[in-house]
Design an enzyme around this catalytic site. Structure first.
Site, PDB file in Angstrom:
ATOM      1  N   HIS A 151      16.818 -44.280 -56.526  1.00  0.00           N
ATOM      2  CA  HIS A 151      16.098 -45.151 -55.586  1.00  0.00           C
ATOM      3  C   HIS A 151      14.654 -44.703 -55.373  1.00  0.00           C
ATOM      4  O   HIS A 151      13.958 -45.259 -54.526  1.00  0.00           O
ATOM      5  CB  HIS A 151      16.830 -45.223 -54.247  1.00  0.00           C
ATOM      6  CG  HIS A 151      18.135 -45.947 -54.336  1.00  0.00           C
ATOM      7  ND1 HIS A 151      19.113 -45.873 -53.348  1.00  0.00           N
ATOM      8  CD2 HIS A 151      18.639 -46.768 -55.293  1.00  0.00           C
ATOM      9  CE1 HIS A 151      20.152 -46.607 -53.705  1.00  0.00           C
ATOM     10  NE2 HIS A 151      19.884 -47.159 -54.885  1.00  0.00           N
ATOM     11  N   VAL A 203      16.018 -40.718 -51.112  1.00  0.00           N
ATOM     12  CA  VAL A 203      14.604 -40.713 -51.504  1.00  0.00           C
ATOM     13  C   VAL A 203      13.829 -39.599 -50.812  1.00  0.00           C
ATOM     14  O   VAL A 203      12.601 -39.521 -50.958  1.00  0.00           O
ATOM     15  CB  VAL A 203      13.943 -42.078 -51.187  1.00  0.00           C
ATOM     16  CG1 VAL A 203      14.659 -43.210 -51.902  1.00  0.00           C
ATOM     17  CG2 VAL A 203      13.875 -42.345 -49.680  1.00  0.00           C
ATOM     18  N   ASP A 204      14.515 -38.714 -50.077  1.00  0.00           N
ATOM     19  CA  ASP A 204      13.821 -37.718 -49.259  1.00  0.00           C
ATOM     20  C   ASP A 204      13.307 -36.517 -50.043  1.00  0.00           C
ATOM     21  O   ASP A 204      12.583 -35.689 -49.499  1.00  0.00           O
ATOM     22  CB  ASP A 204      14.724 -37.220 -48.125  1.00  0.00           C
ATOM     23  CG  ASP A 204      16.119 -36.830 -48.602  1.00  0.00           C
ATOM     24  OD1 ASP A 204      16.224 -36.060 -49.584  1.00  0.00           O
ATOM     25  OD2 ASP A 204      17.099 -37.306 -48.011  1.00  0.00           O
ATOM     26  N   CYS A 261      -5.705 -44.950 -55.779  1.00  0.00           N
ATOM     27  CA  CYS A 261      -5.437 -44.226 -57.018  1.00  0.00           C
ATOM     28  C   CYS A 261      -6.642 -43.385 -57.408  1.00  0.00           C
ATOM     29  O   CYS A 261      -7.785 -43.843 -57.354  1.00  0.00           O
ATOM     30  CB  CYS A 261      -5.105 -45.224 -58.128  1.00  0.00           C
ATOM     31  SG  CYS A 261      -4.873 -44.494 -59.756  1.00  0.00           S
ATOM     32  N   CYS A 286       0.513 -46.333 -58.606  1.00  0.00           N
ATOM     33  CA  CYS A 286      -0.611 -47.265 -58.513  1.00  0.00           C
ATOM     34  C   CYS A 286      -0.153 -48.676 -58.863  1.00  0.00           C
ATOM     35  O   CYS A 286       0.525 -48.891 -59.871  1.00  0.00           O
ATOM     36  CB  CYS A 286      -1.737 -46.830 -59.454  1.00  0.00           C
ATOM     37  SG  CYS A 286      -3.176 -47.934 -59.378  1.00  0.00           S
ATOM     38  N   ALA A 326      29.185 -32.540 -45.678  1.00  0.00           N
ATOM     39  CA  ALA A 326      28.810 -32.006 -46.993  1.00  0.00           C
ATOM     40  C   ALA A 326      28.378 -30.548 -46.888  1.00  0.00           C
ATOM     41  O   ALA A 326      28.733 -29.724 -47.735  1.00  0.00           O
ATOM     42  CB  ALA A 326      27.697 -32.854 -47.602  1.00  0.00           C
ATOM     43  N   ASN A 362      33.412 -36.799 -47.971  1.00  0.00           N
ATOM     44  CA  ASN A 362      32.669 -37.644 -47.044  1.00  0.00           C
ATOM     45  C   ASN A 362      33.217 -37.457 -45.631  1.00  0.00           C
ATOM     46  O   ASN A 362      34.393 -37.120 -45.453  1.00  0.00           O
ATOM     47  CB  ASN A 362      32.777 -39.119 -47.449  1.00  0.00           C
ATOM     48  CG  ASN A 362      31.653 -39.961 -46.870  1.00  0.00           C
ATOM     49  OD1 ASN A 362      30.475 -39.695 -47.115  1.00  0.00           O
ATOM     50  ND2 ASN A 362      31.998 -40.982 -46.113  1.00  0.00           N
ATOM     51  N   CYS A 389      -2.801 -49.555 -62.297  1.00  0.00           N
ATOM     52  CA  CYS A 389      -2.685 -48.882 -63.593  1.00  0.00           C
ATOM     53  C   CYS A 389      -1.319 -48.252 -63.818  1.00  0.00           C
ATOM     54  O   CYS A 389      -1.010 -47.818 -64.927  1.00  0.00           O
ATOM     55  CB  CYS A 389      -3.780 -47.837 -63.764  1.00  0.00           C
ATOM     56  SG  CYS A 389      -3.580 -46.354 -62.733  1.00  0.00           S
TER      57      CYS A 389
END
Length: 242
Positions: A121, A105-106, A149, A129, A233, A215, A132
């Protein structure tokens, strides 16, 4: 760095491949110095992520949850994409039928230039918001707490899939289509134990794809893939496109 025989063989196979799907996880971000926010080092003010990343926690104490996400945003804001991120951008530019699925999520993949991707994710640099439903980019560091918002003045929440929430159906549909149609799946920096990502390797393999795992450590998926290569990686992925 001299490429290992396994990397050289994978690179040669990749050069002959016209449809590639990539799955990335925390390992590729760790190479940029992004903490996992989980495990022994994941405590924040005596709270574990599982206690904060849920709709119930947000409803109970949105200020506390936003303080935690602001702390995370401040840490991530100091990090930059690493050579693995940029190598995947280069791979995207080379291959017409390419799709990147990330559990991270970075926002480092889009920051590096990735465009054909699903952030399954969510993204910590997006806000949604609660009234809405408006979705916006927001890179304020620090972010105003509590954020409102711009349209309806409703309470904003992080655009993150929390515990107990479902993944976006469009993201899932696009991801599974990419998995079913690829000739090769690269699994990079993820243990592959969290669903639905844990099913991605088997789905691709069942549809005839060659599955490679890159990995740092062995994973529960290692014995199921066609090749498993150990390393960071940031060191391995650039060798595939050099």
């Amino acid at each position: 760095m001299t490429a290992s025989p396994a990397i050289q063989e994978l690179k040669a196979r990749l050069a002959r491949t016209t449809a590639v799907t990539v799955l990335t996880g925390a390992g590729i971000s760790a190479d940029s110095g992004v903490p996992t926010f989980r495990g022994a080092d994941g405590l924040w003010k005596d709270h574990r992520p599982e206690e904060l990343a849920s709709p119930e926690a947000f409803n109970r104490d949105p200020t506390l949850v936003w303080e935690w996400y602001n702390w995370r945003r401040e840490l991530i804001a100091t990090k930059q994409p690493n050579p693995a991120h940029t190598a995947l951008v280069e791979l995207e530019q080379r291959i017409d039928n390419f799709w990147l699925i990330t559990q991270n999520v970075d926002g480092l993949h889009p920051l590096a230039g990735s465009q054909r991707l699903s952030e399954i994710h969510g993204n910590i640099w997006k806000v949604r918001c609660t009234q809405c439903g408006r979705l916006d980019d927001n890179r304020d560091v620090p972010i105003a707490i509590l954020p409102e918002c711009a349209t309806c003045e409703g309470l904003l929440r992080p655009h993150i899939v929390w515990f107990g929430e479902s993944l976006d159906p469009d993201d899932l549909q696009h991801s599974f289509a990419a998995l079913r149609n690829c000739e090769m799946l690269l699994i990079i920096g993820t243990s592959g134990v969290v669903y639905p990502a844990a099913s991605f390797g088997p789905v691709a393999k069942d549809n005839g794809a060659f599955v490679a795992e890159l990995n740092l450590d062995p994973t529960p998926q290692s014995n199921l893939v066609d090749v498993a290569i150990r390393g960071h990686a940031k060191d391995l992925v650039p060798q595939l496109v050099s």
